[in-house]
Write a protein that holds these residues in place. Sequence first.
Motif, PDB file in Angstrom:
ATOM      1  N   ARG A 130     -59.385  17.337  -6.909  1.00 31.78           N
ATOM      2  CA  ARG A 130     -58.866  18.487  -6.158  1.00 31.78           C
ATOM      3  C   ARG A 130     -58.487  18.046  -4.733  1.00 31.78           C
ATOM      4  O   ARG A 130     -57.546  18.568  -4.151  1.00 31.78           O
ATOM      5  CB  ARG A 130     -59.905  19.597  -6.075  1.00 31.78           C
ATOM      6  N   LEU A 131     -59.256  17.093  -4.184  1.00 31.93           N
ATOM      7  CA  LEU A 131     -58.964  16.609  -2.832  1.00 31.93           C
ATOM      8  C   LEU A 131     -57.718  15.729  -2.820  1.00 31.93           C
ATOM      9  O   LEU A 131     -56.960  15.725  -1.861  1.00 31.93           O
ATOM     10  CB  LEU A 131     -60.148  15.808  -2.280  1.00 31.93           C
ATOM     11  N   MET A 132     -57.522  14.958  -3.888  1.00 24.84           N
ATOM     12  CA  MET A 132     -56.438  13.961  -3.840  1.00 24.84           C
ATOM     13  C   MET A 132     -55.167  14.426  -4.531  1.00 24.84           C
ATOM     14  O   MET A 132     -54.215  13.670  -4.631  1.00 24.84           O
ATOM     15  CB  MET A 132     -56.935  12.618  -4.410  1.00 24.84           C
ATOM     16  N   LYS A 133     -55.129  15.676  -4.936  1.00 21.95           N
ATOM     17  CA  LYS A 133     -53.950  16.193  -5.620  1.00 21.95           C
ATOM     18  C   LYS A 133     -52.725  16.127  -4.700  1.00 21.95           C
ATOM     19  O   LYS A 133     -52.808  16.474  -3.525  1.00 21.95           O
ATOM     20  CB  LYS A 133     -54.205  17.636  -6.052  1.00 21.95           C
ATOM     21  N   ASP A 134     -51.612  15.682  -5.266  1.00 21.42           N
ATOM     22  CA  ASP A 134     -50.333  15.592  -4.558  1.00 21.42           C
ATOM     23  C   ASP A 134     -50.352  14.643  -3.368  1.00 21.42           C
ATOM     24  O   ASP A 134     -49.490  14.717  -2.501  1.00 21.42           O
ATOM     25  CB  ASP A 134     -49.857  16.984  -4.088  1.00 21.42           C
ATOM     26  N   LYS A 135     -51.358  13.769  -3.263  1.00 18.84           N
ATOM     27  CA  LYS A 135     -51.370  12.777  -2.185  1.00 18.84           C
ATOM     28  C   LYS A 135     -50.953  11.421  -2.770  1.00 18.84           C
ATOM     29  O   LYS A 135     -50.939  11.240  -3.990  1.00 18.84           O
ATOM     30  CB  LYS A 135     -52.785  12.662  -1.580  1.00 18.84           C
ATOM     31  N   VAL A 136     -50.636  10.494  -1.858  1.00 19.41           N
ATOM     32  CA  VAL A 136     -50.261   9.157  -2.308  1.00 19.41           C
ATOM     33  C   VAL A 136     -51.507   8.462  -2.860  1.00 19.41           C
ATOM     34  O   VAL A 136     -52.525   8.375  -2.183  1.00 19.41           O
ATOM     35  CB  VAL A 136     -49.672   8.329  -1.143  1.00 19.41           C
ATOM     36  N   GLN A 137     -51.394   7.993  -4.100  1.00 19.46           N
ATOM     37  CA  GLN A 137     -52.572   7.385  -4.717  1.00 19.46           C
ATOM     38  C   GLN A 137     -52.343   5.907  -4.988  1.00 19.46           C
ATOM     39  O   GLN A 137     -51.225   5.493  -5.266  1.00 19.46           O
ATOM     40  CB  GLN A 137     -52.880   8.090  -6.051  1.00 19.46           C
ATOM     41  N   ARG A 138     -53.412   5.157  -4.884  1.00 15.93           N
ATOM     42  CA  ARG A 138     -53.330   3.744  -5.258  1.00 15.93           C
ATOM     43  C   ARG A 138     -54.596   3.367  -6.006  1.00 15.93           C
ATOM     44  O   ARG A 138     -55.611   4.063  -5.942  1.00 15.93           O
ATOM     45  CB  ARG A 138     -53.145   2.870  -4.017  1.00 15.93           C
ATOM     46  N   LYS A 139     -54.486   2.236  -6.708  1.00 18.74           N
ATOM     47  CA  LYS A 139     -55.632   1.801  -7.499  1.00 18.74           C
ATOM     48  C   LYS A 139     -56.396   0.721  -6.752  1.00 18.74           C
ATOM     49  O   LYS A 139     -55.795  -0.196  -6.197  1.00 18.74           O
ATOM     50  CB  LYS A 139     -55.138   1.222  -8.827  1.00 18.74           C
ATOM     51  N   VAL A 140     -57.700   0.861  -6.690  1.00 16.71           N
ATOM     52  CA  VAL A 140     -58.520  -0.236  -6.180  1.00 16.71           C
ATOM     53  C   VAL A 140     -59.535  -0.593  -7.248  1.00 16.71           C
ATOM     54  O   VAL A 140     -59.981   0.255  -7.997  1.00 16.71           O
ATOM     55  CB  VAL A 140     -59.276   0.125  -4.874  1.00 16.71           C
ATOM     56  N   GLU A 141     -59.867  -1.850  -7.271  1.00 13.14           N
ATOM     57  CA  GLU A 141     -60.891  -2.320  -8.211  1.00 13.14           C
ATOM     58  C   GLU A 141     -60.584  -1.889  -9.642  1.00 13.14           C
ATOM     59  O   GLU A 141     -59.464  -1.578  -9.994  1.00 13.14           O
ATOM     60  CB  GLU A 141     -62.272  -1.836  -7.773  1.00 13.14           C
ATOM     61  N   LYS A 142     -61.640  -1.880 -10.427  1.00 10.71           N
ATOM     62  CA  LYS A 142     -61.466  -1.602 -11.849  1.00 10.71           C
ATOM     63  C   LYS A 142     -61.411  -0.091 -12.100  1.00 10.71           C
ATOM     64  O   LYS A 142     -62.407   0.605 -11.920  1.00 10.71           O
ATOM     65  CB  LYS A 142     -62.667  -2.199 -12.589  1.00 10.71           C
ATOM     66  N   ASP A 143     -60.233   0.377 -12.481  1.00 15.31           N
ATOM     67  CA  ASP A 143     -60.089   1.772 -12.923  1.00 15.31           C
ATOM     68  C   ASP A 143     -60.492   2.821 -11.896  1.00 15.31           C
ATOM     69  O   ASP A 143     -60.953   3.896 -12.251  1.00 15.31           O
ATOM     70  CB  ASP A 143     -60.910   2.028 -14.197  1.00 15.31           C
ATOM     71  N   VAL A 144     -60.357   2.531 -10.610  1.00 14.76           N
ATOM     72  CA  VAL A 144     -60.667   3.549  -9.604  1.00 14.76           C
ATOM     73  C   VAL A 144     -59.403   3.848  -8.802  1.00 14.76           C
ATOM     74  O   VAL A 144     -58.711   2.934  -8.372  1.00 14.76           O
ATOM     75  CB  VAL A 144     -61.806   3.089  -8.659  1.00 14.76           C
ATOM     76  N   VAL A 145     -59.110   5.148  -8.631  1.00 17.04           N
ATOM     77  CA  VAL A 145     -57.958   5.527  -7.815  1.00 17.04           C
ATOM     78  C   VAL A 145     -58.444   6.131  -6.507  1.00 17.04           C
ATOM     79  O   VAL A 145     -59.477   6.784  -6.439  1.00 17.04           O
ATOM     80  CB  VAL A 145     -57.025   6.540  -8.524  1.00 17.04           C
ATOM     81  N   VAL A 146     -57.634   5.899  -5.475  1.00 18.47           N
ATOM     82  CA  VAL A 146     -58.008   6.299  -4.133  1.00 18.47           C
ATOM     83  C   VAL A 146     -56.834   7.037  -3.508  1.00 18.47           C
ATOM     84  O   VAL A 146     -55.679   6.673  -3.746  1.00 18.47           O
ATOM     85  CB  VAL A 146     -58.356   5.045  -3.293  1.00 18.47           C
ATOM     86  N   ALA A 147     -57.095   8.087  -2.751  1.00 17.16           N
ATOM     87  CA  ALA A 147     -56.036   8.770  -2.014  1.00 17.16           C
ATOM     88  C   ALA A 147     -56.589   9.255  -0.695  1.00 17.16           C
ATOM     89  O   ALA A 147     -57.781   9.553  -0.575  1.00 17.16           O
ATOM     90  CB  ALA A 147     -55.500   9.943  -2.827  1.00 17.16           C
ATOM     91  N   GLU A 148     -55.699   9.320   0.304  1.00 17.54           N
ATOM     92  CA  GLU A 148     -56.135   9.781   1.621  1.00 17.54           C
ATOM     93  C   GLU A 148     -55.675  11.205   1.850  1.00 17.54           C
ATOM     94  O   GLU A 148     -54.591  11.594   1.437  1.00 17.54           O
ATOM     95  CB  GLU A 148     -55.533   8.879   2.706  1.00 17.54           C
ATOM     96  N   THR A 149     -56.512  11.964   2.517  1.00 21.66           N
ATOM     97  CA  THR A 149     -56.138  13.336   2.855  1.00 21.66           C
ATOM     98  C   THR A 149     -56.791  13.691   4.192  1.00 21.66           C
ATOM     99  O   THR A 149     -57.642  12.954   4.682  1.00 21.66           O
ATOM    100  CB  THR A 149     -56.585  14.294   1.733  1.00 21.66           C
ATOM    101  N   MET A 150     -56.357  14.779   4.793  1.00 14.31           N
ATOM    102  CA  MET A 150     -56.957  15.206   6.053  1.00 14.31           C
ATOM    103  C   MET A 150     -57.815  16.434   5.785  1.00 14.31           C
ATOM    104  O   MET A 150     -57.441  17.310   5.015  1.00 14.31           O
ATOM    105  CB  MET A 150     -55.880  15.540   7.094  1.00 14.31           C
TER     106      MET A 150
END
Lengths: 377, 109
Positions: A214-234
């Motif tokens: 819910r926090l990372m919806k519609d934000k720029v996402q990238r993959k780090v490590e094994k099968d983990v996605v990360v996104a930044e939000t304010m």
Amino acid sequence: MLPVSLHENDLLGSLFGNLGTISQLLFTVLFIALFFGFGQKLQMRQFLWDIDKGLRRLDMFRNSAKDLTLKTVKEIGKPTIDPGPSINVLMEQFLISPVDMDPAGIVGKIDHLLDVRDEKFKEDVRRIAPGADSSQVMNLENLVEASWALNTIYRIIRHFYLMGKKTNSIFIIIQLQALLPLIIQEAEAYLGAAKAFAEGQPIGDGIGPLVASRLMKDKVQRKVEKDVVVAETMMEDRRVIALKAEGPGGNVGKPGDAIKTIIEENVDKVSMVIMVDAAVKFEGENSGEVSEGIGAAIGGVGTERFKIEQEATLHKIPVYAVIVKESLQEAITPMKKEIMEAGEKVIERIKSLILERSKPGDTIIVAGIGNTIGIGQ
Amino acid sequence: MAVVGLYFIGLVFGGDIADPNIMILYVTIAVVAFTFVLLTLTRMRRGIRIGAYTPVKVLSIVKCGQCSFKQIKNFAIGDFVFKTLGKCTQCTTGDLTINGIYTEGPPKK
Ligand SMILES: [Zn+2]
């Protein structure tokens, strides 16, 4: 004992009187023999009966889980050969835990072992089900694991049942009989889990990933490590880095490694880590209740928790936990409504934690821990 | 056991017994037999109740990103949270996405 009166004058009376004495004596002896001599034997027989019934139910569970696995593999995997034998091999798989006499560095060893097992399991499933896409392979892997668990439970219980029968040991039998209802409940939950995995439905454990998504919806996402996605939000003027396992396939990812990577990418900038996870409630507590605490909220063998604790200690970063209470059954069966609704409350909690414990401009990691089956991003 | 109980009850009310002690004994046996039967029955009932597996109904909440359109439908295989299901039928501009998937669970007793 009741006094017996004899009517000497009356033939009928004397006959019945004597009969009464004899039968009463007989019954007394029988009573004593039954309750003191054979009492334990009788009770044991009854316990064995109960266990036998439970065992049969466990057998039914494991068979229906296996049938479901076969059916699902055939449906979405489109195998060219019969998957039955390969699934049987997978069901009997085991893992030898490393020697812990010299525990230094054991976390790395366990982690490595688990990685290898994971990789092998995935490859095997992929080979059995060549038609499945990557998220379906994940779901199938989870499904096979659930039926593996049911199979293992059945095998262990049967082992102790036969052992108890063979050795006539009342203590094995009593323990088994006492634990059986709990074990059956757990097995039933695994069967529910197998059904959820077969259809790719979110489970109660997925509340962490749900909040993160819910926090990372519609934000720029990238993959780090094994099968983990990360996104930044304010959020409240703070930079929030949210992470979760990559969905919607059934997966928990390696959040420990991911948090480590993010902390190292933002050296001296991360001011706190908030972990969101489902936690097992006590009986009597309400499902979907939210509570917060301190420390790395993450289950499993402990390797991921170890990594997070180590990294947090190294950089002196406080780790907070926001948990959603649910029972073990609810954690592995399709997500209940009250648990889903707890997601909003968790976000409110995160907001107030951030406001209380950090300054505007800080960087905060929010990690959604759990199985992300059925939850995209 | 029920048969044993009935048999002894029959003996008691058969009227052939003069000795009250035997009567008491027989009544006791009958009571014990019936208690056993009753206990066994309740045990069986409990066992059946625990064993019944009720399949759960799983629902998906579909929401539009632009307007207030909201719909709850049955879960279909392939659904996942934040899956896009195409354009909204109401405002024709917003994307329909699955916002949540849940189960109601069995009604409380
Ligand atoms: Zn719309």
